[in-house]
Design an enzyme around this catalytic site. Structure first.
Site, mmCIF file in Angstrom:
data_model
loop_
_atom_site.group_PDB
_atom_site.id
_atom_site.type_symbol
_atom_site.label_atom_id
_atom_site.label_comp_id
_atom_site.label_asym_id
_atom_site.label_seq_id
_atom_site.Cartn_x
_atom_site.Cartn_y
_atom_site.Cartn_z
ATOM 1 C CE1 TYR A 124 -29.184 12.820 34.197
ATOM 2 C CE2 TYR A 124 -28.460 14.626 33.587
ATOM 3 C CZ TYR A 124 -28.769 13.453 33.924
ATOM 4 O OH TYR A 124 -28.160 12.338 32.724
ATOM 5 C CE LYS A 173 -38.878 1.566 32.076
ATOM 6 N NZ LYS A 173 -38.573 0.751 30.531
ATOM 7 C CG ASP A 206 -37.039 0.826 27.454
ATOM 8 O OD1 ASP A 206 -38.650 1.730 27.124
ATOM 9 O OD2 ASP A 206 -37.340 -0.341 27.883
ATOM 10 C CG ASP A 230 -26.664 13.589 29.486
ATOM 11 O OD1 ASP A 230 -26.802 14.326 28.794
ATOM 12 O OD2 ASP A 230 -26.535 13.751 30.912
#
Ligand code: NAD
Length: 336
Positions: A124, A173, A206, A230
């Site tokens: 972002y 990640k 995930d 988010d």
């Protein structure tokens, strides 16, 4: 001496739910002097801009703001007012509690966790472009800095300590995004050493999403980067009954803005049936920030009691009450 707090009622259902929150916060006996200010689509006719300078000046001075949802006018080149506020005051930490309520149908009985989301960096950062005029591809740059990671992860540990929590889980990640997510994870491991009283672990995003859905009770405080935060904070909101029930705080060194997570709900605006719970809980977080944890706790307990009693609940949570009748019950519960 009373504490000054900037008050932005906002658009749509904003004025209805913010008025309710002011009543509920004042019922705790907190000595607050509200500074009403305009922002959002409703500010444009009067000020010619959705984020007037007078509003910024008020937040700069009070350093505290309770805010209703804001509509960003479509077209006209306006950027999101919420994003602008975050950038203006460098509100790097987005803190979102998710707790289940007795009395409401929920998939899980005991969800009680916090998501701490980095609010300014990552995907972002706002740096993206098409590679050519035919838009054959687009590129975005994700920025993760040592400084930005350090301060949000420390914030999570400090929050865990202050809230009496036992564990911080860092979500990443790093198996794929080896440098950006990898840096965030490395810094998390370094900082964790300074907090031996708080357990630390990490999980790939995930897998985290799956584990949250399977068994949210294994999480306590989650800290993560902007995009993951988010998504996961909406997931956790869903676990406890939806957006109408969850509040969020946007916190920086120079200011803190407390708000509901939901938007302006144009479909029910003006009907007097909006659920004020989320903004009232934002008011409880404001009281916490003001160092008045007892009052914040009383407010949250009052909401819990009213929801558990099941009388005058608003239609979104299965009742026939109104914003006003629900708030009357919360005010009575705070004072009892
Ligand atoms: P929304 O959250 O306004 O509404 C989604 C659904 O939830 C609607 O059916 C609405 O009636 C319901 N709902 C939301 N809050 C409720 C409440 N307190 N009580 C009862 N029902 C409630 O989301 P949207 O429709 O996607 O967005 C509408 C507008 O809000 C858009 O302009 C968007 O940009 C803005 N928005 C602002 C913020 C903010 O200021 N923080 C956040 C999200 C969306």
């Amino acid at each position: 001496m009373s504490t000054k707090v900037t008050l932005i009622k906002g658009d749509g259902i904003g004025p209805e739910v913010v008025d309710a929150a002011v009543r509920a916060v004042e019922a705790t006996g907190a000595d607050i002097s509200w500074e009403p200010c305009d922002a959002g689509a409703g500010a444009i006719p009067k000020h010619g801009a959705p984020l007037p300078e007078a509003t910024l000046a008020s937040i700069r001075a009070t350093r505290l703001c309770l805010k209703g949802p804001l509509a960003t006018p479509i077209g006209g080149g306006y950027r999101s007012v919420n994003v602008a506020l975050r950038q203006e005051f460098d509100l790097y930490a987005n803190l979102r509690p998710a707790r289940t309520y007795q009395g409401l149908p929920n998939r899980y009985e005991k969800v009680d966790l916090y998501v701490v989301r980095e609010n300014t960096q990552g995907e972002y950062s706002g740096i993206e472009h098409y590679i050519d005029p035919t838009k054959s591809a687009a590129e975005a740059i994700s920025i993760i800095t040592r400084h930005g990671s350090d301060r949000i992860i420390r914030f999570a540990f400090e929050h865990a300590r202050a809230a009496g929590r036992k564990m911080v889980t860092l979500v990443h990640k790093a198996n794929i995004l080896k440098m950006t997510s990898g840096l965030f994870l490395d810094i998390g491991r370094e900082i964790a050493r300074a907090y031996p009283d708080i357990q630390f672990n990490d999980i790939i995003v995930d897998n985290c999403a799956m584990q949250l859905v399977r068994d949210p009770s294994r999480f306590d405080v989650i800290v993560t980067t902007n995009l993951f935060g988010d998504i996961l904070s909406d997931l956790t909101a869903g676990l406890v009954g939806g957006l109408g029930l969850v509040a969020g705080a946007n916190i920086g060194e120079s200011a803190a803005i407390f708000e509901a997570v939901h938007g302006t709900a144009p479909d029910i605006a003006g009907k007097g049936i909006a659920n004020p719970t989320a903004v009232i809980l934002a008011g409880a977080m404001l009281l916490d920030r003001m160092g008045q944890r007892d009052r914040g706790q009383r407010l949250e307990n009052a909401i819990r009691k009213v929801i558990a009693d099941g009388k005058d609940l608003t239609p979104d949570i299965g009742g026939k009450g109104t914003t006003a009748s629900f708030t009357d019950r919360v005010v009575a519960a705070v004072k009892s």
